[in-house]
Design a protein around this motif. Structure first.
Motif, PDB file in Angstrom:
ATOM      1  N   ARG A   4      31.863  30.646  41.007  1.00  0.00           N
ATOM      2  CA  ARG A   4      32.760  30.643  40.353  1.00  0.00           C
ATOM      3  C   ARG A   4      32.645  29.275  40.220  1.00  0.00           C
ATOM      4  O   ARG A   4      33.609  28.783  39.581  1.00  0.00           O
ATOM      5  CB  ARG A   4      34.200  31.098  41.683  1.00  0.00           C
ATOM      6  CG  ARG A   4      34.293  32.670  41.678  1.00  0.00           C
ATOM      7  CD  ARG A   4      35.540  32.801  42.911  1.00  0.00           C
ATOM      8  NE  ARG A   4      35.863  34.077  43.263  1.00  0.00           N
ATOM      9  CZ  ARG A   4      36.631  34.582  43.102  1.00  0.00           C
ATOM     10  NH1 ARG A   4      37.357  33.824  44.086  1.00  0.00           N
ATOM     11  NH2 ARG A   4      37.421  35.722  42.777  1.00  0.00           N
ATOM     12  N   ASP A  33      44.012  28.211  39.853  1.00  0.00           N
ATOM     13  CA  ASP A  33      42.867  29.869  39.585  1.00  0.00           C
ATOM     14  C   ASP A  33      42.056  29.670  39.605  1.00  0.00           C
ATOM     15  O   ASP A  33      41.366  28.660  38.037  1.00  0.00           O
ATOM     16  CB  ASP A  33      43.918  30.505  38.526  1.00  0.00           C
ATOM     17  CG  ASP A  33      42.755  32.047  38.209  1.00  0.00           C
ATOM     18  OD1 ASP A  33      41.928  32.258  38.893  1.00  0.00           O
ATOM     19  OD2 ASP A  33      43.520  32.503  37.326  1.00  0.00           O
ATOM     20  N   GLY A  83      39.361  31.361  39.007  1.00  0.00           N
ATOM     21  CA  GLY A  83      38.464  32.513  37.816  1.00  0.00           C
ATOM     22  C   GLY A  83      37.585  33.612  38.500  1.00  0.00           C
ATOM     23  O   GLY A  83      37.265  33.431  40.339  1.00  0.00           O
ATOM     24  N   GLY A 125      38.228  29.825  35.113  1.00  0.00           N
ATOM     25  CA  GLY A 125      39.910  29.744  35.945  1.00  0.00           C
ATOM     26  C   GLY A 125      41.090  28.882  34.316  1.00  0.00           C
ATOM     27  O   GLY A 125      40.595  28.609  33.840  1.00  0.00           O
ATOM     28  N   VAL A 156      47.632  28.186  37.024  1.00  0.00           N
ATOM     29  CA  VAL A 156      49.283  29.350  36.722  1.00  0.00           C
ATOM     30  C   VAL A 156      50.152  28.437  36.869  1.00  0.00           C
ATOM     31  O   VAL A 156      50.744  28.290  38.041  1.00  0.00           O
ATOM     32  CB  VAL A 156      48.549  30.410  37.084  1.00  0.00           C
ATOM     33  CG1 VAL A 156      49.883  32.160  36.734  1.00  0.00           C
ATOM     34  CG2 VAL A 156      47.352  31.342  36.775  1.00  0.00           C
ATOM     35  N   TYR A 193      54.302  29.481  38.478  1.00  0.00           N
ATOM     36  CA  TYR A 193      54.787  30.603  38.396  1.00  0.00           C
ATOM     37  C   TYR A 193      56.193  30.147  38.686  1.00  0.00           C
ATOM     38  O   TYR A 193      56.618  28.902  38.834  1.00  0.00           O
ATOM     39  CB  TYR A 193      54.893  31.057  40.519  1.00  0.00           C
ATOM     40  CG  TYR A 193      52.857  31.866  39.901  1.00  0.00           C
ATOM     41  CD1 TYR A 193      52.592  32.949  39.696  1.00  0.00           C
ATOM     42  CD2 TYR A 193      51.902  31.270  41.013  1.00  0.00           C
ATOM     43  CE1 TYR A 193      51.083  33.365  39.479  1.00  0.00           C
ATOM     44  CE2 TYR A 193      49.916  31.231  40.391  1.00  0.00           C
ATOM     45  CZ  TYR A 193      50.919  32.434  40.050  1.00  0.00           C
ATOM     46  OH  TYR A 193      48.815  33.372  39.731  1.00  0.00           O
ATOM     47  N   ARG A 205      54.320  35.194  37.086  1.00  0.00           N
ATOM     48  CA  ARG A 205      54.138  34.333  36.266  1.00  0.00           C
ATOM     49  C   ARG A 205      54.308  34.106  35.443  1.00  0.00           C
ATOM     50  O   ARG A 205      54.765  35.119  34.492  1.00  0.00           O
ATOM     51  CB  ARG A 205      52.590  34.863  36.585  1.00  0.00           C
ATOM     52  CG  ARG A 205      51.571  33.839  35.596  1.00  0.00           C
ATOM     53  CD  ARG A 205      50.617  35.249  35.552  1.00  0.00           C
ATOM     54  NE  ARG A 205      50.587  36.039  35.190  1.00  0.00           N
ATOM     55  CZ  ARG A 205      49.794  36.987  35.159  1.00  0.00           C
ATOM     56  NH1 ARG A 205      48.196  36.895  35.002  1.00  0.00           N
ATOM     57  NH2 ARG A 205      49.457  37.532  34.135  1.00  0.00           N
ATOM     58  N   ARG A 265      49.766  29.797  31.524  1.00  0.00           N
ATOM     59  CA  ARG A 265      49.429  29.634  32.328  1.00  0.00           C
ATOM     60  C   ARG A 265      48.701  28.572  31.429  1.00  0.00           C
ATOM     61  O   ARG A 265      48.657  28.226  29.692  1.00  0.00           O
ATOM     62  CB  ARG A 265      47.957  30.096  32.071  1.00  0.00           C
ATOM     63  CG  ARG A 265      46.798  30.992  32.853  1.00  0.00           C
ATOM     64  CD  ARG A 265      45.576  31.813  32.195  1.00  0.00           C
ATOM     65  NE  ARG A 265      44.499  31.701  32.043  1.00  0.00           N
ATOM     66  CZ  ARG A 265      43.271  32.262  33.638  1.00  0.00           C
ATOM     67  NH1 ARG A 265      45.008  32.082  34.484  1.00  0.00           N
ATOM     68  NH2 ARG A 265      42.453  31.392  33.497  1.00  0.00           N
TER      69      ARG A 265
END
Length: 346
Positions: free
Chosen positions: A3, A41, A43, A49, A52, A54, A79, A82
């Motif tokens: 990551r 995020d 990823g 990644g 995001v 919301y 959501r 992005r």
């Protein structure tokens, strides 16, 4: 182990957005308002990644619940959009701007959903804009006259506004300036209440605007029975995320000031809404609506109390207070006032 390099490869493309975008944002959407929460995020080994966004969505009460006890509820995180990288998880039908360092696409907030990247026609390109300062205000045009909408933010009362947060590193866009009082004069007796815009002396700070071709984010919120003729998108301002651990009222560490911050409260048939509790100069505690409804909108004061504690409680009111608050030995009671209004906040 995988990551970290994936995240680092994304930081360069998201330099204009990352860290400055992450957090809570409060909208000046008329009456109901809205809160956006952007999160990172990281990823995984299969996808890059990104960031995001919301939308906070509070549950609509069922008719049979209206006579039951009022209990605040936390919002669902829907959501909405992005911020990613060109070619990484972008839906096949989204056309990106030439030379884009980051792709922004909108998730539909209503209707069927499918994973991005499989060519669903529901997904489409979105955009984030940095808007200049503005003097625009809103008003409700009715058969009874024009009624100003609460300023958001109010230049004189905006403790909820997080001025320590930096805004995304984007070019400023000039905020649209309109005066729809002329429209109001041409329709003196509208069949339906109308929301319009006009300049005022209340300067609004720079803000972001979130847009897409279908206005998904702004059209999917709670239903309003007014005709919205405002010709520009809502503005989003950085909202303080003051989430605190509660202090027992009889604790030595408790004070009225300890109640300041972001709260969820119940508002009758409208269900749960978000308020920011402000401590004003050591003399008053005020609950100001961040989200609202057709009766008492966002930006309005929901209630206020003074610092003079009710002690002892008059014997004539003991039973009523006990029925409402329970064991009064665990309570501190202060005098105050609340705001009630008919539809439209007129």
């Amino acid at each position: 182990m995988v990551r970290l390099p994936l995240l680092l490869c994304g930081l360069h493309g998201l330099a204009a957005y990352i860290w400055t975008l992450i957090g809570l944002w409060a909208s000046d959407l008329p009456y109901t308002g809205n809160i956006l929460q952007f999160a990172l995020d990281l990823g995984d080994e299969h996808r890059c990644g990104g960031i995001v966004g919301y939308s906070w969505r509070f549950r609509v009460l069922e008719p049979e619940e209206l006579d039951g006890p009022e209990v605040p509820e936390t919002p669902r995180l829907i959501r909405a959009m992005r911020v990613g990288f060109p070619g990484a998880e972008s839906p096949a039908n989204v056309e990106l701007a030439p030379g884009s360092a980051a792709s922004i696409f909108c998730y539909p907030t209503t209707g069927p959903r499918s994973a991005p990247g499989i060519g669903s026609e529901s997904y489409h390109r979105g955009s984030i804009h940095l808007m200049s300062e503005s003097y625009q205000s809103l008003f409700l045009h009715t058969r009874q006259g024009q009624f100003p909408h609460p300023e958001f933010p109010d230049p004189l009362a905006n403790q909820w506004l997080d001025r320590t947060r930096l805004l995304p590193r984007l070019d400023d866009e000039r905020s649209q300036e309109v005066d729809q009082m002329v429209d109001a004069s041409q329709i003196s007796r509208p069949r339906v209440h109308m929301l319009l815009a006009t300049p005022s002396n209340a300067k609004k700070p720079r803000a972001i605007s979130v847009e897409c071709a279908k206005s998904c984010l702004h059209s999917s919120g709670p239903f309003l029975s007014f005709e919205n003729r405002i010709p520009f998108s809502p503005r989003y301002y950085p909202l303080r995320g003051d989430f605190k651990t509660g202090v027992a009222p009889r604790s030595d560490a408790w004070s009225l000031k300890s109640l300041s911050g972001l709260w969820f409260g119940t508002h009758g048939p409208h269900g749960t809404e978000s308020l920011y509790v402000e401590w004003l100069g050591g003399t008053q505690l005020v609950g100001r609506k961040i989200t609202g409804d057709e009766n008492v909108p966002r930006g309005a004061i929901s209630w206020s109390v003074t610092t003079t504690e009710i002690d002892p409680i008059p014997s004539s009111r003991q039973d009523a207070f006990t029925k409402t608050f329970g064991d009064l030995r665990e309570c501190r009671l202060y005098p105050g006032v609340g705001t009630a209004s008919g539809r439209g906040f007129m």
